[in-house]
Design a protein around this motif. Structure first.
Motif, PDB file in Angstrom:
ATOM      1  N   THR A 101       0.844  -1.195   0.000  1.00 13.13           N
ATOM      2  CA  THR A 101       0.000   0.000   0.000  1.00 13.13           C
ATOM      3  C   THR A 101       0.879   1.244   0.000  1.00 13.13           C
ATOM      4  N   ARG A 102       0.244   2.355  -0.349  1.00 11.82           N
ATOM      5  CA  ARG A 102       0.883   3.660  -0.221  1.00 11.82           C
ATOM      6  C   ARG A 102      -0.198   4.722  -0.127  1.00 11.82           C
ATOM      7  N   ASP A 103       0.181   5.867   0.393  1.00 13.14           N
ATOM      8  CA  ASP A 103      -0.749   6.988   0.498  1.00 13.14           C
ATOM      9  C   ASP A 103      -0.852   7.633  -0.875  1.00 13.14           C
ATOM     10  N   SER A 104      -2.023   7.551  -1.488  1.00 14.62           N
ATOM     11  CA  SER A 104      -2.184   8.057  -2.846  1.00 14.62           C
ATOM     12  C   SER A 104      -2.138   9.575  -2.914  1.00 14.62           C
ATOM     13  N   LEU A 105      -2.427  10.263  -1.811  1.00 14.36           N
ATOM     14  CA  LEU A 105      -2.392  11.727  -1.817  1.00 14.36           C
ATOM     15  C   LEU A 105      -0.972  12.264  -1.867  1.00 14.36           C
ATOM     16  N   SER A 108       3.637   8.648  -1.851  1.00 20.79           N
ATOM     17  CA  SER A 108       4.839   8.216  -1.149  1.00 20.79           C
ATOM     18  C   SER A 108       5.290   6.836  -1.628  1.00 20.79           C
ATOM     19  N   ARG A 109       6.312   6.339  -0.967  1.00 19.53           N
ATOM     20  CA  ARG A 109       6.850   5.022  -1.307  1.00 19.53           C
ATOM     21  C   ARG A 109       5.843   3.924  -1.010  1.00 19.53           C
ATOM     22  N   TRP A 110       6.035   2.799  -1.662  1.00 20.66           N
ATOM     23  CA  TRP A 110       5.207   1.628  -1.401  1.00 20.66           C
ATOM     24  C   TRP A 110       5.660   0.967  -0.109  1.00 20.66           C
ATOM     25  N   HIS A 111       4.697   0.496   0.680  1.00 20.99           N
ATOM     26  CA  HIS A 111       4.987  -0.201   1.934  1.00 20.99           C
ATOM     27  C   HIS A 111       4.421  -1.612   1.835  1.00 20.99           C
ATOM     28  N   LEU A 112       5.302  -2.558   1.967  1.00 20.53           N
ATOM     29  CA  LEU A 112       4.915  -3.963   1.900  1.00 20.53           C
ATOM     30  C   LEU A 112       4.054  -4.299   3.107  1.00 20.53           C
ATOM     31  N   GLN A 113       2.918  -4.940   2.872  1.00 20.89           N
ATOM     32  CA  GLN A 113       2.015  -5.328   3.950  1.00 20.89           C
ATOM     33  C   GLN A 113       2.091  -6.826   4.237  1.00 20.89           C
ATOM     34  N   GLN A 114       2.141  -7.628   3.173  1.00 19.63           N
ATOM     35  CA  GLN A 114       2.135  -9.075   3.374  1.00 19.63           C
ATOM     36  C   GLN A 114       2.797  -9.770   2.191  1.00 19.63           C
ATOM     37  N   VAL A 115       3.557 -10.819   2.498  1.00 22.05           N
ATOM     38  CA  VAL A 115       4.162 -11.681   1.483  1.00 22.05           C
ATOM     39  C   VAL A 115       3.993 -13.117   1.959  1.00 22.05           C
ATOM     40  N   VAL A 116       3.327 -13.934   1.132  1.00 21.45           N
ATOM     41  CA  VAL A 116       3.077 -15.334   1.472  1.00 21.45           C
ATOM     42  C   VAL A 116       3.443 -16.185   0.260  1.00 21.45           C
ATOM     43  N   LEU A 117       4.170 -17.257   0.510  1.00 18.52           N
ATOM     44  CA  LEU A 117       4.520 -18.220  -0.538  1.00 18.52           C
ATOM     45  C   LEU A 117       3.614 -19.424  -0.410  1.00 18.52           C
ATOM     46  N   LYS A 118       2.880 -19.731  -1.476  1.00 23.25           N
ATOM     47  CA  LYS A 118       2.039 -20.935  -1.502  1.00 23.25           C
ATOM     48  C   LYS A 118       2.652 -21.905  -2.499  1.00 23.25           C
ATOM     49  N   LEU A 119       3.068 -23.058  -1.991  1.00 24.57           N
ATOM     50  CA  LEU A 119       3.731 -24.061  -2.819  1.00 24.57           C
ATOM     51  C   LEU A 119       2.712 -24.939  -3.528  1.00 24.57           C
ATOM     52  N   ARG A 120       3.146 -25.598  -4.588  1.00 23.15           N
ATOM     53  CA  ARG A 120       2.265 -26.486  -5.365  1.00 23.15           C
ATOM     54  C   ARG A 120       1.654 -27.584  -4.513  1.00 23.15           C
TER      55      ARG A 120
END
Length: 135
Positions: A101-105, A108-120
């Motif tokens: 996410t980032r503040d559209s007004l 600003s820079r992008w801020h990572l909220q979540q990263v999940v790896l789902k395997l086969r």
């Protein structure tokens, strides 16, 4: 009559080639823009720094594939970005699901909220989760 048919066939072949190369160029440029984006790079940095996820994939070597542009999980607007990035290692592959996410007004820079790896195989490795601190 056969001359006009031949000319029409040549024009059809030419237009097909031009249209196909134009579509291929646009696809390539869109993939390149994804790869250069801040939200994409941040997610891959998190994956590379997570030894559990890398070991589950059998990486290195880690191969990052092109994003499926028609996949409904890939959504980007001014204030949020959700991606489903296909990745593979020497053992298996899967998808890296990311949310930023980032503040559209302020733009600003992008801020990572979540990263999940789902395997086969169905296993899930949570790599990064910033959403818990906001609750």
């Amino acid at each position: 009559m056969s001359r006009s048919t031949s000319l029409l066939q040549q024009m059809t072949i030419f237009m097909t080639a031009v249209t196909g190369s134009g579509c291929a160029t646009m696809y390539y440029l869109m993939q390149k823009n994804f790869a250069k984006s801040e939200y994409y790079r941040q997610a891959l940095e998190q994956l590379n720094s997570n030894s559990t996820a890398m070991a589950s994939l059998g990486a290195p070597p880690l191969k990052i594939h092109n994003i499926h542009l028609s996949d409904r999980h890939n959504r980007i607007d001014q204030s949020s970005a959700q991606l489903k990035i296909p990745v593979t290692g020497s053992k298996t592959g899967g998808y890296l699901y990311t949310t930023s996410t980032r503040d559209s007004l302020t733009n600003s820079r992008w801020h990572l909220q979540q990263v999940v790896l789902k395997l086969r195989e169905g296993d899930t490795v949570e790599i990064f989760n910033n959403t818990q601190s906001e609750e």
